[in-house]
Design a protein around this motif. Structure first.
Motif, PDB file in Angstrom:
ATOM      1  N   ARG A 132     -24.449  -0.988   1.460  1.00  0.00           N
ATOM      2  CA  ARG A 132     -23.707  -1.693   0.420  1.00  0.00           C
ATOM      3  C   ARG A 132     -22.831  -0.725  -0.358  1.00  0.00           C
ATOM      4  O   ARG A 132     -21.701  -1.066  -0.736  1.00  0.00           O
ATOM      5  N   THR A 133     -23.320   0.488  -0.572  1.00  0.00           N
ATOM      6  CA  THR A 133     -22.508   1.508  -1.220  1.00  0.00           C
ATOM      7  C   THR A 133     -21.296   1.842  -0.369  1.00  0.00           C
ATOM      8  O   THR A 133     -20.179   1.974  -0.886  1.00  0.00           O
ATOM      9  N   LEU A 134     -21.495   1.972   0.938  1.00  0.00           N
ATOM     10  CA  LEU A 134     -20.388   2.249   1.852  1.00  0.00           C
ATOM     11  C   LEU A 134     -19.386   1.094   1.857  1.00  0.00           C
ATOM     12  O   LEU A 134     -18.170   1.324   1.878  1.00  0.00           O
ATOM     13  N   GLU A 135     -19.879  -0.129   1.819  1.00  0.00           N
ATOM     14  CA  GLU A 135     -18.988  -1.291   1.772  1.00  0.00           C
ATOM     15  C   GLU A 135     -18.140  -1.284   0.513  1.00  0.00           C
ATOM     16  O   GLU A 135     -16.913  -1.475   0.565  1.00  0.00           O
ATOM     17  N   VAL A 136     -18.765  -1.044  -0.630  1.00  0.00           N
ATOM     18  CA  VAL A 136     -18.045  -1.046  -1.906  1.00  0.00           C
ATOM     19  C   VAL A 136     -17.033   0.094  -1.956  1.00  0.00           C
ATOM     20  O   VAL A 136     -15.888  -0.091  -2.382  1.00  0.00           O
ATOM     21  N   LEU A 137     -17.435   1.270  -1.515  1.00  0.00           N
ATOM     22  CA  LEU A 137     -16.512   2.403  -1.513  1.00  0.00           C
ATOM     23  C   LEU A 137     -15.329   2.170  -0.580  1.00  0.00           C
ATOM     24  O   LEU A 137     -14.201   2.570  -0.879  1.00  0.00           O
ATOM     25  N   THR A 138     -15.560   1.521   0.539  1.00  0.00           N
ATOM     26  CA  THR A 138     -14.466   1.216   1.461  1.00  0.00           C
ATOM     27  C   THR A 138     -13.480   0.243   0.824  1.00  0.00           C
ATOM     28  O   THR A 138     -12.261   0.404   0.963  1.00  0.00           O
ATOM     29  N   ILE A 139     -13.979  -0.724   0.114  1.00  0.00           N
ATOM     30  CA  ILE A 139     -13.098  -1.670  -0.568  1.00  0.00           C
ATOM     31  C   ILE A 139     -12.331  -0.974  -1.692  1.00  0.00           C
ATOM     32  O   ILE A 139     -11.120  -1.184  -1.858  1.00  0.00           O
ATOM     33  N   ILE A 140     -12.991  -0.125  -2.451  1.00  0.00           N
ATOM     34  CA  ILE A 140     -12.323   0.594  -3.537  1.00  0.00           C
ATOM     35  C   ILE A 140     -11.259   1.542  -2.994  1.00  0.00           C
ATOM     36  O   ILE A 140     -10.139   1.614  -3.512  1.00  0.00           O
ATOM     37  N   VAL A 141     -11.591   2.286  -1.933  1.00  0.00           N
ATOM     38  CA  VAL A 141     -10.645   3.263  -1.406  1.00  0.00           C
ATOM     39  C   VAL A 141      -9.455   2.581  -0.738  1.00  0.00           C
ATOM     40  O   VAL A 141      -8.363   3.150  -0.675  1.00  0.00           O
ATOM     41  N   SER A 142      -9.627   1.352  -0.267  1.00  0.00           N
ATOM     42  CA  SER A 142      -8.466   0.632   0.275  1.00  0.00           C
ATOM     43  C   SER A 142      -7.473   0.313  -0.836  1.00  0.00           C
ATOM     44  O   SER A 142      -6.260   0.378  -0.622  1.00  0.00           O
ATOM     45  N   ALA A 143      -7.974  -0.003  -2.025  1.00  0.00           N
ATOM     46  CA  ALA A 143      -7.085  -0.268  -3.157  1.00  0.00           C
ATOM     47  C   ALA A 143      -6.419   1.011  -3.660  1.00  0.00           C
ATOM     48  O   ALA A 143      -5.209   1.024  -3.928  1.00  0.00           O
ATOM     49  N   THR A 144      -7.178   2.098  -3.782  1.00  0.00           N
ATOM     50  CA  THR A 144      -6.573   3.347  -4.258  1.00  0.00           C
ATOM     51  C   THR A 144      -5.598   3.909  -3.234  1.00  0.00           C
ATOM     52  O   THR A 144      -4.598   4.519  -3.608  1.00  0.00           O
ATOM     53  N   GLN A 145      -5.865   3.708  -1.952  1.00  0.00           N
ATOM     54  CA  GLN A 145      -4.934   4.174  -0.928  1.00  0.00           C
ATOM     55  C   GLN A 145      -3.632   3.371  -0.980  1.00  0.00           C
ATOM     56  O   GLN A 145      -2.555   3.913  -0.777  1.00  0.00           O
ATOM     57  N   LEU A 146      -3.730   2.074  -1.263  1.00  0.00           N
ATOM     58  CA  LEU A 146      -2.533   1.250  -1.419  1.00  0.00           C
ATOM     59  C   LEU A 146      -1.702   1.730  -2.605  1.00  0.00           C
ATOM     60  O   LEU A 146      -0.466   1.853  -2.509  1.00  0.00           O
ATOM     61  N   LEU A 147      -2.350   2.029  -3.735  1.00  0.00           N
ATOM     62  CA  LEU A 147      -1.637   2.566  -4.889  1.00  0.00           C
ATOM     63  C   LEU A 147      -0.983   3.906  -4.569  1.00  0.00           C
ATOM     64  O   LEU A 147       0.167   4.150  -4.927  1.00  0.00           O
ATOM     65  N   CYS A 148      -1.726   4.775  -3.903  1.00  0.00           N
ATOM     66  CA  CYS A 148      -1.203   6.087  -3.537  1.00  0.00           C
ATOM     67  C   CYS A 148      -0.003   5.951  -2.604  1.00  0.00           C
ATOM     68  O   CYS A 148       1.001   6.645  -2.760  1.00  0.00           O
ATOM     69  N   MET A 149      -0.098   5.060  -1.638  1.00  0.00           N
ATOM     70  CA  MET A 149       0.999   4.829  -0.710  1.00  0.00           C
ATOM     71  C   MET A 149       2.235   4.345  -1.468  1.00  0.00           C
ATOM     72  O   MET A 149       3.352   4.798  -1.209  1.00  0.00           O
ATOM     73  N   GLY A 150       2.062   3.449  -2.411  1.00  0.00           N
ATOM     74  CA  GLY A 150       3.182   2.959  -3.203  1.00  0.00           C
ATOM     75  C   GLY A 150       3.825   4.044  -4.044  1.00  0.00           C
ATOM     76  O   GLY A 150       5.056   4.136  -4.127  1.00  0.00           O
ATOM     77  N   VAL A 151       3.010   4.890  -4.667  1.00  0.00           N
ATOM     78  CA  VAL A 151       3.546   5.971  -5.501  1.00  0.00           C
ATOM     79  C   VAL A 151       4.298   6.987  -4.643  1.00  0.00           C
ATOM     80  O   VAL A 151       5.357   7.489  -5.041  1.00  0.00           O
ATOM     81  N   ILE A 152       3.795   7.290  -3.462  1.00  0.00           N
ATOM     82  CA  ILE A 152       4.491   8.226  -2.577  1.00  0.00           C
ATOM     83  C   ILE A 152       5.829   7.638  -2.136  1.00  0.00           C
ATOM     84  O   ILE A 152       6.844   8.340  -2.099  1.00  0.00           O
ATOM     85  N   HIS A 153       5.866   6.347  -1.842  1.00  0.00           N
ATOM     86  CA  HIS A 153       7.131   5.713  -1.469  1.00  0.00           C
ATOM     87  C   HIS A 153       8.118   5.700  -2.640  1.00  0.00           C
ATOM     88  O   HIS A 153       9.320   5.876  -2.444  1.00  0.00           O
ATOM     89  N   VAL A 154       7.633   5.524  -3.865  1.00  0.00           N
ATOM     90  CA  VAL A 154       8.499   5.623  -5.049  1.00  0.00           C
ATOM     91  C   VAL A 154       9.019   7.048  -5.183  1.00  0.00           C
ATOM     92  O   VAL A 154      10.197   7.264  -5.511  1.00  0.00           O
ATOM     93  N   GLY A 155       8.171   8.027  -4.908  1.00  0.00           N
ATOM     94  CA  GLY A 155       8.607   9.424  -4.959  1.00  0.00           C
ATOM     95  C   GLY A 155       9.672   9.733  -3.929  1.00  0.00           C
ATOM     96  O   GLY A 155      10.624  10.473  -4.203  1.00  0.00           O
ATOM     97  N   VAL A 156       9.550   9.176  -2.735  1.00  0.00           N
ATOM     98  CA  VAL A 156      10.568   9.371  -1.698  1.00  0.00           C
ATOM     99  C   VAL A 156      11.899   8.802  -2.171  1.00  0.00           C
ATOM    100  O   VAL A 156      12.947   9.457  -2.069  1.00  0.00           O
ATOM    101  N   THR A 157      11.870   7.605  -2.711  1.00  0.00           N
ATOM    102  CA  THR A 157      13.094   6.977  -3.206  1.00  0.00           C
ATOM    103  C   THR A 157      13.710   7.795  -4.333  1.00  0.00           C
ATOM    104  O   THR A 157      14.932   7.994  -4.379  1.00  0.00           O
ATOM    105  N   ASP A 158      12.870   8.310  -5.227  1.00  0.00           N
ATOM    106  CA  ASP A 158      13.355   9.118  -6.340  1.00  0.00           C
ATOM    107  C   ASP A 158      14.022  10.401  -5.852  1.00  0.00           C
ATOM    108  O   ASP A 158      15.117  10.754  -6.309  1.00  0.00           O
TER     109      ASP A 158
END
Length: 170
Positions: A132-158
């Motif tokens: 259950r800990t692995l399940e929760v961490l996988t769900i959390i890291v999918s959200a943080t990875q999405l945020l990170c991906m978005g910020v990196i794409h904003v940085g590329v555009t900048d």
């Protein structure tokens, strides 16, 4: 400088993802080891569907084998992506940011696949606390990875826009 906001946020998210993916890798590695050690004695008494996957997990359900393998793959790729992304963010040039954006997108797709299997495993139920800990961490890291991906794409555009307006080569 205008690019310090995305740069510092991307750096923070990459370090956070490095820690989260490291924890996911450790727990998934433990689960694979546990499954290998205890699969023979437990699976020998089960009926045929349990023998479809080479590793039977006595601590989970029928989705556990697939989830743990994909979580391990996503964790290892996430650790490598975070390390290379930190290097790319520190240099903050177009080629480095483009490679970091590509790696983060690939890692996010793998993490989403593992997250889908985690949701399936949650839906079936009957899992151990460590799973259950692995399940929760996988769900959390999918959200943080999405945020990170978005910020990196904003940085590329900048960075691309700054080079266009400064007369530099893109």
């Amino acid at each position: 400088m205008a690019s310090e906001g995305p740069k510092s946020l991307a750096f923070f998210l990459l370090v956070l993802n490095l820690v989260l993916y490291g924890i996911v890798t450790i727990i998934a590695g433990w689960a694979v080891n546990y499954g290998i050690e205890y699969s023979h004695q437990t699976a020998s008494t089960l009926t045929i569907p349990a023998h479809l996957f080479p590793i039977y997990y006595p601590i989970g359900n029928m989705a556990t084998g697939f989830f743990v393998i994909f979580a391990l793959i996503a964790g290892l790729v996430g650790v490598a992506t975070s390390i290379s992304g930190i290097d790319g963010i520190l240099q903050w040039t177009v080629p480095n940011l483009l490679s970091a954006a590509t790696y983060s997108t690939t890692t996010w797709f793998l993490t989403i696949l593992a997250m889908g299997l985690a949701c399936k495993e949650i839906n079936i139920g009957l899992t151990d606390a460590k799973l259950r800990t692995l399940e929760v961490l996988t769900i959390i890291v999918s959200a943080t990875q999405l945020l990170c991906m978005g910020v990196i794409h904003v940085g590329v555009t900048d960075v691309v826009n700054r080079q266009k307006f400064s007369g530099g080569r893109v």
